[in-house]
Design a protein around this motif. Structure first.
Motif, short mmCIF file in Angstrom:
data_model
loop_
_atom_site.label_atom_id
_atom_site.label_comp_id
_atom_site.label_asym_id
_atom_site.label_seq_id
_atom_site.Cartn_x
_atom_site.Cartn_y
_atom_site.Cartn_z
N GLY A 44 3.50 1.73 -1.66
CA GLY A 44 3.87 2.01 -3.04
C GLY A 44 5.36 1.99 -3.30
N SER A 82 -2.92 -0.12 -4.88
CA SER A 82 -1.59 0.45 -4.92
C SER A 82 -1.02 0.45 -6.35
N ALA A 123 0.83 -1.21 0.00
CA ALA A 123 0.00 0.00 0.00
C ALA A 123 0.86 1.26 0.00
N THR A 166 -5.39 -3.18 -2.16
CA THR A 166 -5.00 -1.87 -1.64
C THR A 166 -5.13 -0.76 -2.68
N LYS A 198 -1.86 -6.00 -4.18
CA LYS A 198 -1.91 -4.76 -4.97
C LYS A 198 -3.35 -4.40 -5.31
#
Length: 338
Positions: A176, A237, A174, A235, A232
């Protein structure tokens, strides 16, 4: 059913309580009140399972259909609970581990196989985690006057996970940026949701079942790459997963399972055995496991309500790689690739 859950406020115990209440069962919990808040709707009895007087007070004037023990790690301690509750319930369901199986994971797991050599009255210094779990199983099987139901889960994930494996990956992804993704994205995994462990165990207990069941996800249900991809997706992200070779990670001193949660290192017989555990008996008895995507999504929905600086959950083991080390390995990998 009337249930007694030893524990009941932490990760797996909480899943048992919530699923039992949702099924209309009557639930008593017995714990010290330290791991979390009681689930609304239970009869909460405070006490320490290592204190004989507390066990006597719990058992006095009470009886249940099933005892659920999710917090037993020392055979001697489990044996004391078994003796105090024998005759107070028809079934004692003990949550053990696949690590209790003799020889595992150096040797393949076999359903119904004996556990490691460990006496049912062994103390905390008489073996490691899997050995002591095997001793706990014997304490239940030999000491309880009734059905002994032994559940041997694999890797358990889901909301309220206090070991911080999936929570760490969700938190890291999350955030990144470039994320160190370990090894082979096609490496297989076997994962099971805590709620599915609870549902299966409660169903077996209701049927009066006894014996051992390995309980985990089916072989081939998800790969490591798919698992991190689900993180991914859950979230939202824009993280970039950078897959780094197993051997290179070993050279860089990356730690397996804990520092990079659920990464087992370079392919070996041990890792192959760990992610290739048979579940046929449990499936024949009714085990159903939800999609891993649901587990990941629901865990993120729970986790996002907790500030990031409070996501250690009191675990004795700190999971996850320090940002500085991750950055250093990614830089070294980029230099090598260039």
């Amino acid at each position: 059913m009337k249930l007694l859950v030893i524990g009941g406020s932490g990760f797996l115990g909480r899943a048992f309580v919530e699923e039992a209440l949702a099924g209309g069962h009557e639930v008593t919990t017995f714990n010290r009140g330290r791991s979390g808040a009681d689930v609304p709707g239970v009869e909460a009895v405070r006490g320490d399972r290592e204190v004989a007087a507390d066990l006597e007070r719990l058992a006095e004037g009470r009886s249940w259909d099933v005892v659920i023990d999710t917090s037993g790690y020392v055979p001697r301690v489990v044996g004391e609970s078994v003796r105090a509750l024998s005759g107070r319930a028809g079934t004692y369901a003990f949550v053990s581990s696949i690590s209790a199986l003799d020889g595992f994971p150096a040797e393949p797991a076999e359903e119904g196989a004996p556990g490691w050599a460990c006496e049912p009255d062994a103390g905390p210094d008489d073996g490691g985690y899997g050995v002591l779990k095997a001793g706990c199983e014997r304490a239940v099987e030999q000491g309880f006057d009734g059905n002994a139901l032994i559940i041997q889960p694999g890797i358990i994930l889901g909301p309220h996970e206090d070991i911080a494996r999936l929570p760490w990956w969700l938190t890291r992804i999350a955030r990144g940026g470039q994320v160190l993704a370990p090894g082979d994205p096609g490496a297989p995994m076997q994962l099971v949701d805590a709620r599915d462990v609870a549902i299966f165990t409660l169903d077996q207990a209701a049927r009066g079942a006894a014996g051992q069941f390995i309980v985990t996800g089916p072989v081939g249900k998800v790969t490591y790459g798919e698992w991190l991809g689900l993180c991914k997706e859950a979230t939202g992200s824009d993280a970039e997963l950078v897959w780094v070779d197993d051997e290179f990670l070993v050279e860089q001193g990356a730690g397996t399972f804990v520092e990079l949660p659920l990464w087992g290192g370079p392919p070996s017989a041990v890792t192959a055995n760990f992610w290739n555990v048979p579940t046929g008996a449990a499936e024949a008895a009714g085990l159903r496991t939800r999609p891993v995507a649901e587990t990941v999504r629901d865990t993120w929905a729970w986790l996002r309500e907790i500030p990031e600086d409070r996501r250690n959950f009191g675990s004795k083991t700190t999971h996850g790689m320090a940002p500085e080390k991750e950055a250093a390995i990614l830089s070294a990998w980029a230099g090598r690739s260039a």
